[in-house]
Design an enzyme around this catalytic site. Structure first.
Site, mmCIF file in Angstrom:
data_model
loop_
_atom_site.group_PDB
_atom_site.id
_atom_site.type_symbol
_atom_site.label_atom_id
_atom_site.label_comp_id
_atom_site.label_asym_id
_atom_site.label_seq_id
_atom_site.Cartn_x
_atom_site.Cartn_y
_atom_site.Cartn_z
ATOM 1 N N CYS A 115 6.797 1.399 -7.293
ATOM 2 C CA CYS A 115 8.148 1.947 -7.160
ATOM 3 C C CYS A 115 8.328 3.141 -8.091
ATOM 4 O O CYS A 115 8.071 3.042 -9.298
ATOM 5 C CB CYS A 115 9.188 0.879 -7.478
ATOM 6 S SG CYS A 115 10.889 1.486 -7.328
ATOM 7 N N SER A 239 6.979 1.553 6.290
ATOM 8 C CA SER A 239 8.092 1.587 5.342
ATOM 9 C C SER A 239 9.284 2.288 5.983
ATOM 10 O O SER A 239 9.998 1.705 6.780
ATOM 11 C CB SER A 239 7.668 2.280 4.049
ATOM 12 O OG SER A 239 6.623 1.559 3.414
#
Length: 350
Positions: A115, A239
């Site tokens: 992330c 994603s």
């Protein structure tokens, strides 16, 4: 025309083995913060019943200090295969959280080491672990010791262009006991900008014996096949391509299994899916679900006359009925022959 090479077809014929756990699909739905709750996962699974789904990432430190598990950790007993993703920089807290994840029904435990968001990296989690490989190793070792399900890692190719460390980092993760690694082909500095550099995924695949999953720029069946052919990866993870389009994982999975391209859903079918999504979010989370639905609804509203106006209206809905009425009105207009157009939209994850 999209085709599978004989070598790729043979490679994908067997289930994906993650340690002792077998998955009947080579296409995975990425964990997405604020997106991949149980409602969203059910929609994706409607079209991809065999695919691995991931929860939103769970803060191990936060989990340590609460008595009641957060809703983002909630798993339907019937939604398998399912992985719960955790993030933190404390091996002991992550091991403790992993035990809770398995108790909740996780088939695998995934550690987020990719992330790029500042609020995650400044506290030592996410992609900041690329700069702390010893800590990342310790995390994987502790979590592997704590649970009896496979432990996996999701990461990026490096911190920035001067620190592309994925080859050493990935080998460390394998040596520490990770049973699969997903590599997003961008650096932390890139965020979601520029192109994913799949060549690094290919280099990771060359040096590891555990499965390697390719991630980044998987927006279509064509892109998925291209990534698999170029990298030799064992699967792909979708994603941002599924935002407002929960059909994507199923479309890719269907093609890899059959060689057949499914017809794209019509604007009406996409709006019907949006309606289901809104209704389910309201039933699951109440008014908070309606507020969360605003972004999802805007992602669905594209590619037809009136879509831009509809997006603006859906982005400010206050009640579930208001949203349903807007969608029903747009669906009725489309059913009466409004022309479908292409729109140059570019959506990002919040």
């Amino acid at each position: 025309m999209v085709t599978l090479s004989p070598s790729l077809k043979a490679r994908l014929a067997q289930p994906l083995k993650i340690g002792s756990f077998a998955v009947k699909s080579r296409v995975l739905q990425s964990p997405l913060s604020g997106v991949t709750d149980m409602v969203f996962r059910r929609l994706v699974r409607r079209y991809a019943p065999d695919s691995m789904m991931y929860t939103e990432m769970v803060n191990a430190t936060g989990l340590h200090y609460v008595k009641q598990l957060p809703k983002i950790m909630e798993v339907d007993p019937n939604e398998r295969p399912i992985s719960i993703q955790l993030f933190d920089c404390r091996p002991d807290f992550l091991a403790e959280a992993a035990v809770k994840a398995v108790a909740e029904g996780a088939d695998t435990v995934d550690i987020n080491m990719g992330c790029p968001v500042n609020k995650i990296t400044k506290n030592g989690g996410g992609s900041s672990l690329l700069r702390q490989p010893e800590v990342a190793e310790a995390i994987v070792r502790e979590v592997v010791k704590a649970v009896d399900v496979p432990v996996t890692v999701k990461t990026r190719i490096g911190w920035n262009d001067k620190e592309i460390t994925i080859l050493d980092f990935a080998k460390r993760m394998e040596d520490a006991g990770a049973q699969m690694i997903t590599v997003h082909g961008r650096t932390r500095a890139q965020g979601y900008n520029g192109n994913a550099r799949w060549e690094w995924i290919a280099r990771v695949k060359e040096i590891l014996s555990i499965p390697v999953i390719g991630n980044g720029d998987i927006f279509s069946v064509e892109a998925a096949v291209k990534c698999l052919e170029e990298t030799g990866a064992d699967g792909v993870m979708c994603s941002r391509g599924t935002l407002g389009y929960p059909f994507l994982v199923g479309e890719i999975d269907h093609f890899l299994k059959t060689g057949e391209i499914l017809p794209a859903p019509t604007p009406i079918q996409r709006l019907e899916c949006a309606r289901d999504h809104l209704q389910a979010l309201w039933e699951y989370k109440g008014d908070r679900g309606v507020r969360q639905a605003r972004k999802h609804m805007t992602w669905y509203a594209k590619g037809f006359v009136g879509a831009a106006e509809l997006r603006g209206q859906l982005s400010v809905i206050e009640t579930v009925q208001q949203g349903l009425d807007l969608i029903d009105r747009a669906t009725e207009q489309l059913a009466h022959g409004y022309e479908v157009v292409e729109e140059a939209d570019n959506f990002q994850v919040a």
